[in-house]
Structures are given as structure tokens and as C-alpha cells.
Design an enzyme around this catalytic site. Sequence first.
Site, PDB file in Angstrom:
ATOM      1  N   ASP A 220      -5.491  35.205   7.973  1.00  0.00           N
ATOM      2  CA  ASP A 220      -5.492  36.663   7.898  1.00  0.00           C
ATOM      3  C   ASP A 220      -6.945  37.131   7.956  1.00  0.00           C
ATOM      4  OD1 ASP A 220      -4.834  39.491   6.979  1.00  0.00           O
ATOM      5  OD2 ASP A 220      -2.862  38.588   6.834  1.00  0.00           O
ATOM      6  N   HIS A 243      -8.179  37.064  11.198  1.00  0.00           N
ATOM      7  CA  HIS A 243      -7.912  38.384  11.767  1.00  0.00           C
ATOM      8  C   HIS A 243      -9.148  39.269  11.811  1.00  0.00           C
ATOM      9  CE1 HIS A 243      -3.277  38.185  10.866  1.00  0.00           C
ATOM     10  NE2 HIS A 243      -3.723  37.175  11.570  1.00  0.00           N
TER      11      HIS A 243
END
Length: 399
Positions: A220, A243
Site C-alpha cells: 500500500d 502505492h
Amino acid sequence: MSFQVIQEAVCLLLLLALISEVQGTAFNVKSYGAKADGQSDDSQVAFMGAWKDTCASANPSTLVIPGGTYLLGPVKFYGPCQAAVAVQAQGTLKAPSDLNKFKAAEGWFDFQNIDGLTLSGGGIFDGQGQSAWAQNDCAKTGKCGSLPISLRFTGVSNGMIRDITSRNSKFFHMNIIDSKNLTLQHVTIDAPENSLNTDGIHIGRSTGINITDANIKTGDDCVSLGDGSQHITVHKVTCGPGHGISVGSLGRYPNEQPVVGVTVTNCTLTNTMNGVRVKTWPASPNGVASDMHFEDIIMNNVGNPVLIDQEYCPYGQCKAQVASRVKISNVSFKNIRGTTSTQVAVKLVCSRGIPCQNVQVSDINLTYNGKEGPAVSVCANVKPTLSGKITPAACSKTE
């Protein structure tokens, strides 16, 4: 014996005494019964016993976790303490893989209400999260807070976290909330790309947090900044997979605190889903995000390298037709270069209800080699100030 020799000896003794006072007493978890065999749960008797005495010491003291492999259930290192405390983690610490060992919303290592905390030692905090990732239904339900965070710092001030590794967390690796004046240095985050919702370092409602020389690989955001993040510095972070480095998401809940004063510099992102971004939910309550600066960033095959997204709706559970009420202002993107894995290299999509103000874009050089053609830049509800050479041309497309 000459007076000078005596004087030097006295000075040496005083220096040794000072060093001893700063280091204080060492409390070794093995002296409290820790087996370090990787099978026996050492958390309650050994670790909590050592912490109780460390925290109660009138002088600065150190809890020592020597080399070895420790199996540990939830550990609660709560203050306030009588003096500054250090945790010297030299071994490998493993969380239970069984989620039933954790209560709802319980973290694994909890540091709370401590002034003057140092966490260091080169140790590894292994969350053993592989089985938990398969149970994560965040994308389906939008409920993403049910799994344990590996390292939680709540109400921690004037501290240093350095030279430690967080591996395979079940949820966030590190969560810093309601804290101030913390430095994270030489921290390593290590998890595969498919580890769902494992933000590397998440910060919220905290002031004066500095992250430097960190190496983050996760599933993430490498670094995520929630509401109330103020005066945050992110410097020399290597990110990927992951991310990207994100402010937000903001505006999902009522009464969120302003985000003010974010500086991200000299970072390198490689094979990440996004680059540097600010994201807010549509149909949000009023909010503020200002004075955010991203400079000297290298992008290696990064999706959406430069992104303001005020239509952020990852699970389709929002009123996308209603404009975000988070006001974004005083943002700069400078000297960002490298390659993009998406044709849209720069995307500045602001709220049609409250357009972004004072957005500066300068010296951007991002190339795309995909079949769709050269890289493009998309803008909506923003008129950025431009300077230097900008590739792709700023706002070459509008939404």
C-alpha cells in the site's frame, strides 16, 4: 603523580559517570525469563516485566532484547515513564500468525504516552501477516481497520526510531497518532506487493515527524499522511513496490483536522502504483490541506507520478457526483523526473466546488513509452503556475 595527570583522571571519571547516567540501567528481557526459542510466548511475563522496571526507573534506562527469535503476543509498552527510555531490539520478534490471539482493534507492539522514547538496535519485527492478507475484505466492505498494526506509537513525543525493520505486517507497519517531535531514521519496511492495506508509515494528528533514509517495500502507501498531520518531513525515502507517498485520503470523516506543512524531498519511487499524490473523497465535510511541497523526486516506471485527486473513491462507496469540500492550497511539484507506467504523467483534478489555489509546477521531465503515445498532463479546476521546462506540457488535456 602530577596535578595535570590527576586532573585528566578526574575528567575521565566524570565523563564515564556522565555516560553511565545517560545510558542508565539496562533491563534484559532474558533476565526476566524470555526464552527466545521462537515457540514460547515471551510477551507477558518477560517483556512486560522488563518494561515495568524500565519505565519506573528514575534515570534514563534501556530495555534490552538480545539476539534470538522471540514469539510475542500483543505487547503494551505504556507510559508515562519516570525518565527517558530506550528499547534496544537486537533479535527477531515474531507476532502470532493466528488472528485469534488479538482482540478487536488491538495492535501488536503498542507504545503509548511516552516522552523521550528511543527504539533501535537493528532488530526485525515480523508481523507474519501472510495468512491475514487473504482475510482482508477491505475492498469489498470498505472496513479496513480490523487487523492488528505491527508498531503503534500513540502520544509519543521527543523520540527516535532508527535501525529497525518491520516485515510482513498484518495491517499498517507503523502508525503514529497524536505524537510530536519524532524522527524515524534508517527504517526498513519489507512486505510483498500483494500485502493488502499494509501502509509502511502512517501519520495522523501529529506534529514535527521526520522520516529520513528509509527503505520501504509494501502493498500500500509507502508513507501516508492522515488528517492533522502538520510539519512533516519525508527525505531520502526509497519506495517500491507500493502505492507511493500520499497525503490522505482526506475528507472521509467529519471533524478532520487540517493538514499543514508537508515537505517531501530527494525520494526515489520504483514500480509503484502511484507517485506523490494528494487525495480527498468527494462529498466530504469541510477540510484543509495546505503548504505541501514535493521536490527532487525520481520516478522509475511509476503510475500517476504526480497526482492531485479530489475524486478519490477506491471502493465505489461514495457520492462521486458531489464535490469534495477539502480546500487544497499552496502546493508545489518541482524537479520531478523519470519514467511513467501510465500515459497520464501529471494529473491535477481538483474540486469543482473549491478549486485548488496556488499550485506550482516546475521542472518536470516524465516520459512514457507505451503504445498510446507520449505522456500527457490532465487538469481540472486548477490553474497552476508554471516555470522551467515541463514535459509533458502542463494541462495538455482537461477533464
